[in-house]
Motif scaffolding. Structure first.
Motif, PDB file in Angstrom:
ATOM      1  N   THR A 145      18.847  56.777   4.478  1.00 55.67           N
ATOM      2  CA  THR A 145      18.713  56.562   2.876  1.00 55.67           C
ATOM      3  C   THR A 145      20.099  56.649   2.327  1.00 55.67           C
ATOM      4  N   ILE A 146      20.547  58.002   2.504  1.00 55.83           N
ATOM      5  CA  ILE A 146      21.825  58.401   1.721  1.00 55.83           C
ATOM      6  C   ILE A 146      23.007  57.703   2.606  1.00 55.83           C
ATOM      7  N   SER A 147      22.927  57.634   3.727  1.00 64.58           N
ATOM      8  CA  SER A 147      24.229  56.829   4.278  1.00 64.58           C
ATOM      9  C   SER A 147      24.181  55.411   4.319  1.00 64.58           C
ATOM     10  N   ALA A 148      23.164  54.884   4.201  1.00 63.90           N
ATOM     11  CA  ALA A 148      23.240  53.283   3.848  1.00 63.90           C
ATOM     12  C   ALA A 148      23.669  52.998   2.799  1.00 63.90           C
ATOM     13  N   ILE A 149      23.597  53.681   1.660  1.00 66.56           N
ATOM     14  CA  ILE A 149      23.996  53.467   0.228  1.00 66.56           C
ATOM     15  C   ILE A 149      25.488  53.879   0.354  1.00 66.56           C
ATOM     16  N   LEU A 150      25.699  54.745   0.747  1.00 63.69           N
ATOM     17  CA  LEU A 150      27.160  55.418   0.858  1.00 63.69           C
ATOM     18  C   LEU A 150      28.143  54.443   1.836  1.00 63.69           C
ATOM     19  N   ALA A 163      27.445  51.198   2.412  1.00 62.73           N
ATOM     20  CA  ALA A 163      27.357  49.842   1.632  1.00 62.73           C
ATOM     21  C   ALA A 163      28.523  49.882   0.575  1.00 62.73           C
ATOM     22  N   ALA A 164      28.708  51.198  -0.163  1.00 53.42           N
ATOM     23  CA  ALA A 164      29.631  51.228  -1.200  1.00 53.42           C
ATOM     24  C   ALA A 164      30.931  51.528  -0.687  1.00 53.42           C
ATOM     25  N   GLY A 165      31.167  51.679   0.796  1.00 53.24           N
ATOM     26  CA  GLY A 165      32.494  52.374   1.277  1.00 53.24           C
ATOM     27  C   GLY A 165      33.029  53.698   1.119  1.00 53.24           C
ATOM     28  N   ARG A 166      32.002  54.325   0.783  1.00 53.83           N
ATOM     29  CA  ARG A 166      32.421  55.913   0.497  1.00 53.83           C
ATOM     30  C   ARG A 166      32.439  56.593   1.609  1.00 53.83           C
ATOM     31  N   PRO A 167      33.469  57.368   1.980  1.00 54.30           N
ATOM     32  CA  PRO A 167      33.715  58.081   3.372  1.00 54.30           C
ATOM     33  C   PRO A 167      32.534  59.438   2.965  1.00 54.30           C
ATOM     34  N   HIS A 168      32.002  59.770   3.955  1.00 54.49           N
ATOM     35  CA  HIS A 168      30.848  61.010   3.895  1.00 54.49           C
ATOM     36  C   HIS A 168      30.707  61.308   5.313  1.00 54.49           C
ATOM     37  N   GLU A 169      30.233  62.549   5.594  1.00 55.51           N
ATOM     38  CA  GLU A 169      29.619  63.315   6.400  1.00 55.51           C
ATOM     39  C   GLU A 169      28.347  64.116   6.100  1.00 55.51           C
ATOM     40  N   VAL A 170      27.189  64.090   7.236  1.00 56.65           N
ATOM     41  CA  VAL A 170      26.008  64.559   6.717  1.00 56.65           C
ATOM     42  C   VAL A 170      26.052  65.903   7.785  1.00 56.65           C
ATOM     43  N   THR A 226      21.541  58.963  -5.160  1.00 56.57           N
ATOM     44  CA  THR A 226      22.769  58.853  -4.384  1.00 56.57           C
ATOM     45  C   THR A 226      23.719  57.697  -4.995  1.00 56.57           C
ATOM     46  N   ARG A 227      22.936  56.509  -5.680  1.00 58.33           N
ATOM     47  CA  ARG A 227      23.562  55.522  -6.357  1.00 58.33           C
ATOM     48  C   ARG A 227      24.346  56.300  -7.580  1.00 58.33           C
ATOM     49  N   ALA A 228      23.693  57.171  -8.355  1.00 59.03           N
ATOM     50  CA  ALA A 228      24.475  57.990  -9.474  1.00 59.03           C
ATOM     51  C   ALA A 228      25.250  58.904  -9.081  1.00 59.03           C
ATOM     52  N   LEU A 229      25.331  59.366  -7.812  1.00 61.45           N
ATOM     53  CA  LEU A 229      26.642  60.107  -7.184  1.00 61.45           C
ATOM     54  C   LEU A 229      27.797  59.550  -7.062  1.00 61.45           C
ATOM     55  N   LEU A 230      27.631  58.111  -6.698  1.00 61.85           N
ATOM     56  CA  LEU A 230      29.007  57.477  -6.731  1.00 61.85           C
ATOM     57  C   LEU A 230      29.696  57.158  -7.685  1.00 61.85           C
ATOM     58  N   ARG A 231      28.937  57.423  -8.880  1.00 69.16           N
ATOM     59  CA  ARG A 231      29.840  57.280 -10.291  1.00 69.16           C
ATOM     60  C   ARG A 231      30.110  58.760 -11.025  1.00 69.16           C
ATOM     61  N   ALA A 232      29.408  59.628 -10.402  1.00 72.61           N
ATOM     62  CA  ALA A 232      29.326  61.056 -11.158  1.00 72.61           C
ATOM     63  C   ALA A 232      30.862  61.740 -11.114  1.00 72.61           C
TER      64      ALA A 232
END
Length: 339
Positions: free
Chosen positions: A51-56, A58-65, A140-146
């Motif tokens: 869930t986390i990775s799919a949202i990030l 889709a938003a093009g946000r680089p991340h690692e878990v 996760t969606r809120a984190l993108l704009r936090a």
């Protein structure tokens, strides 16, 4: 006579500590290093990660878990996340319950990096107090704009706490509750039953020497509880919760009472009326010293911080951290009111 009455005047006049540090460098498109506790809460860790990775993604946000599996050291995983985030204007995100958040924040705080939260626990007091949803997708969606905002944290000696720290009966209740959960599963009914069993056993009150604002006083108490979470304090009915906004912590000391009276105090807390109890002393402070009244040369004290048990060498000092934690806080339109 009620113990430690003189400490009721322990009110510092300094400004809140959490505004005294410059904000960290943070890019809105910087990488998110996510420390995921695979054992937190009831959700499936694989599904949570997807869930986390799919949202990030889709938003093009680089991340690692970085996953924490059974037997792994949370601090080591968090340190690796900090190492990867440093110099990249990124942030470290903890995905777990209050205990996981505590362990990750312990490493993030001295590094001065932004700290994000994706709550996965049972109570989630820290995230709820800051308007972060307990729903993984929404959080996760809120984190993108936090954006990073300074948040006060407490210290007992050099150990951080986000929600609370305590000695005495309360850590014993937590320790016994965890043992019962290991045997019977995680539920509020199991937690209540374990508390009843603990209270039915004879518990020796603490004899402490307390120091606050230059005053020393001996006290006898069943537990010393230090709160740093307005939501939790309000829910149990402690009016001093508002002192947190003034850069203070809030202490509660319970007089030694019999089992039935202690059960009555628990019920008062459950119904948000603990502040009305005569057997509870409450006061705000910025720094509070504590040691056993007759300490051994190498006295160690059992301490609970955000639900996790540890042993610290006496004397103990509870204080507001000299630097804030830079929490990635949701925008007003993304905030969720605590239930």
């Amino acid at each position: 006579m009620r113990p430690c009455v003189a400490l009721l005047s322990c009110r510092p006049v300094t400004l809140p500590t959490a505004v005294a540090s410059a904000p960290p460098e943070f890019a809105a498109d910087g990488p998110l290093l996510i420390v995921l506790n695979a054992g937190s809460g009831r959700a499936d860790a694989d599904e949570t990660q997807r869930t986390i990775s799919a949202i990030l993604d889709a938003a093009g946000r680089p991340h690692e878990v970085l996953r924490i599996e059974r037997g792994m050291d949370v601090a080591q995983v968090a340190a690796e996340a900090v190492r990867r985030a440093q110099g990249r204007r990124g942030a470290v995100v903890a995905a777990g319950g209050d205990g996981t958040l505590n362990a990750v924040a312990q490493v993030v705080l001295p590094a001065g990096l932004p700290f994000g939260v994706l709550p996965q626990g049972t109570f989630n007091y820290f995230s709820r107090a800051h308007g972060i949803s307990s729903d993984t997708e929404q959080a996760t969606r809120a984190l993108l704009r936090a954006r990073p905002e300074p948040v006060q944290v407490g210290l007992v000696n050099e150990r951080l706490f986000l929600v609370n720290a305590s000695v005495g009966l309360y850590p014993q209740l937590l320790e016994d509750r965890e043992a019962y959960k290991q045997r019977y599963g995680r539920s509020r009914l199991v937690a209540l039953w374990s508390a009843l069993v603990t209270l039915l056993h004879v518990y020796r009150p603490l004899r402490l020497q307390i120091e606050c604002q230059g005053r020393q006083q001996p006290v006898r108490t069943s537990t010393l509880f230090v709160g740093n979470n307005r939501l939790q304090l309000q829910q149990i009915g402690v009016p001093e919760a508002d002192l947190l906004a003034e850069g203070q912590l809030v202490a509660l000391m319970l007089r030694p009472v019999r089992t039935l009276a202690m059960l009555g105090l628990m019920l008062r807390g459950a119904f948000g009326r603990l502040g009305e109890a005569e057997d509870v002393l409450r006061f705000g402070f910025e720094r509070l010293g504590m040691r056993p009244a007759a300490p051994r040369r190498t006295a160690r004290v059992k301490v609970a911080t955000d639900g996790e048990i540890c042993w610290l060498r006496a004397p103990l000092t509870f204080r507001v951290s000299p630097r804030p934690l830079w929490l990635l806080t949701p925008l007003p339109e993304d905030r969720v009111e605590p239930a």
